[in-house]
Design a protein around this motif. Structure first.
Motif, mmCIF file in Angstrom:
data_model
loop_
_atom_site.group_PDB
_atom_site.id
_atom_site.type_symbol
_atom_site.label_atom_id
_atom_site.label_comp_id
_atom_site.label_asym_id
_atom_site.label_seq_id
_atom_site.Cartn_x
_atom_site.Cartn_y
_atom_site.Cartn_z
ATOM 1 N N VAL A 1 0.864 -1.177 0.000
ATOM 2 C CA VAL A 1 0.000 0.000 0.000
ATOM 3 C C VAL A 1 0.900 1.227 0.000
ATOM 4 O O VAL A 1 1.810 1.333 0.832
ATOM 5 C CB VAL A 1 -0.926 0.024 1.236
ATOM 6 C CG1 VAL A 1 -1.768 1.278 1.250
ATOM 7 C CG2 VAL A 1 -1.797 -1.214 1.269
ATOM 8 N N THR A 2 0.649 2.131 -0.934
ATOM 9 C CA THR A 2 1.419 3.366 -1.022
ATOM 10 C C THR A 2 0.464 4.545 -0.844
ATOM 11 O O THR A 2 -0.506 4.669 -1.578
ATOM 12 C CB THR A 2 2.128 3.477 -2.386
ATOM 13 O OG1 THR A 2 2.892 2.302 -2.610
ATOM 14 C CG2 THR A 2 3.029 4.684 -2.432
ATOM 15 N N ILE A 3 0.762 5.379 0.148
ATOM 16 C CA ILE A 3 -0.031 6.584 0.408
ATOM 17 C C ILE A 3 0.934 7.765 0.450
ATOM 18 O O ILE A 3 1.815 7.815 1.310
ATOM 19 C CB ILE A 3 -0.804 6.490 1.737
ATOM 20 C CG1 ILE A 3 -1.729 5.277 1.732
ATOM 21 C CG2 ILE A 3 -1.585 7.764 1.995
ATOM 22 C CD1 ILE A 3 -2.403 4.993 3.041
ATOM 23 N N ASN A 4 0.770 8.673 -0.509
ATOM 24 C CA ASN A 4 1.627 9.859 -0.606
ATOM 25 C C ASN A 4 3.116 9.507 -0.598
ATOM 26 O O ASN A 4 3.918 10.173 0.045
ATOM 27 C CB ASN A 4 1.318 10.852 0.516
ATOM 28 C CG ASN A 4 -0.047 11.443 0.386
ATOM 29 O OD1 ASN A 4 -0.584 11.563 -0.705
ATOM 30 N ND2 ASN A 4 -0.638 11.796 1.510
ATOM 31 N N GLY A 5 3.479 8.438 -1.257
ATOM 32 C CA GLY A 5 4.883 8.050 -1.354
ATOM 33 C C GLY A 5 5.386 7.208 -0.200
ATOM 34 O O GLY A 5 6.513 6.715 -0.240
ATOM 35 N N THR A 6 4.594 7.020 0.834
ATOM 36 C CA THR A 6 4.975 6.174 1.961
ATOM 37 C C THR A 6 4.490 4.759 1.696
ATOM 38 O O THR A 6 3.304 4.543 1.430
ATOM 39 C CB THR A 6 4.358 6.694 3.271
ATOM 40 O OG1 THR A 6 4.744 8.056 3.448
ATOM 41 C CG2 THR A 6 4.803 5.864 4.452
ATOM 42 N N VAL A 7 5.417 3.800 1.771
ATOM 43 C CA VAL A 7 5.116 2.419 1.399
ATOM 44 C C VAL A 7 4.979 1.544 2.639
ATOM 45 O O VAL A 7 5.764 1.661 3.585
ATOM 46 C CB VAL A 7 6.234 1.852 0.495
ATOM 47 C CG1 VAL A 7 5.980 0.397 0.155
ATOM 48 C CG2 VAL A 7 6.364 2.683 -0.763
ATOM 49 N N ALA A 8 3.980 0.670 2.615
ATOM 50 C CA ALA A 8 3.810 -0.350 3.652
ATOM 51 C C ALA A 8 3.580 -1.681 2.952
ATOM 52 O O ALA A 8 2.704 -1.795 2.103
ATOM 53 C CB ALA A 8 2.636 -0.014 4.552
ATOM 54 N N GLN A 9 4.402 -2.671 3.282
ATOM 55 C CA GLN A 9 4.273 -3.996 2.686
ATOM 56 C C GLN A 9 3.782 -4.973 3.743
ATOM 57 O O GLN A 9 4.094 -4.832 4.916
ATOM 58 C CB GLN A 9 5.613 -4.468 2.132
ATOM 59 C CG GLN A 9 6.102 -3.626 0.986
ATOM 60 C CD GLN A 9 7.432 -4.120 0.444
ATOM 61 O OE1 GLN A 9 8.169 -4.817 1.113
ATOM 62 N NE2 GLN A 9 7.721 -3.742 -0.779
ATOM 63 N N PHE A 10 3.023 -5.968 3.294
ATOM 64 C CA PHE A 10 2.463 -6.937 4.222
ATOM 65 C C PHE A 10 2.249 -8.267 3.514
ATOM 66 O O PHE A 10 2.176 -8.335 2.294
ATOM 67 C CB PHE A 10 1.139 -6.437 4.814
ATOM 68 C CG PHE A 10 0.086 -6.148 3.778
ATOM 69 C CD1 PHE A 10 -0.847 -7.113 3.440
ATOM 70 C CD2 PHE A 10 0.033 -4.916 3.141
ATOM 71 C CE1 PHE A 10 -1.815 -6.850 2.482
ATOM 72 C CE2 PHE A 10 -0.932 -4.643 2.185
ATOM 73 C CZ PHE A 10 -1.855 -5.616 1.860
ATOM 74 N N SER A 11 2.138 -9.312 4.299
ATOM 75 C CA SER A 11 1.814 -10.634 3.777
ATOM 76 C C SER A 11 0.303 -10.798 3.811
ATOM 77 O O SER A 11 -0.341 -10.479 4.801
ATOM 78 C CB SER A 11 2.472 -11.717 4.620
ATOM 79 O OG SER A 11 1.992 -12.984 4.229
#
Length: 81
Positions: free
Chosen positions: A28-38
């Motif tokens: 998930v990318t919000i305003n250039g901030t990335v969060a990855q998950f399984s």
């Protein structure tokens, strides 16, 4: 008015494959901030369509996994809204 960007991507992690099955990951990318998950899902790499972020075909594995991906996508969008 500040414009925000929001993008959800599902992909398979081919480097972690065991016994011909690879895990499905999410980003998930919000305003250039990335969060990855399984996603806690796995699939056969030959069925994965990276362009659509879904499994190809009408097999039981493809239909069930695509339904779970759709539910995850709805939950993520609802949380963002």
């Amino acid at each position: 008015m500040v414009r925000s960007t929001f993008k959800v991507l599902f992909y398979v992690n081919g480097s972690k494959g065991k016994n011909g099955i690879v895990p499905i990951m999410g980003r998930v990318t919000i305003n250039g901030t990335v969060a990855q998950f399984s996603c806690k899902l796995s699939c056969t790499p030959g069925l994965w369509n990276p362009r659509e972020s879904r499994l190809n075909g009408k097999s039981r594995e493809a239909v069930e996994t695509n339904a779970k991906i759709d539910k995850l996508l709805l939950d993520i969008n609802a949380a963002f809204d």
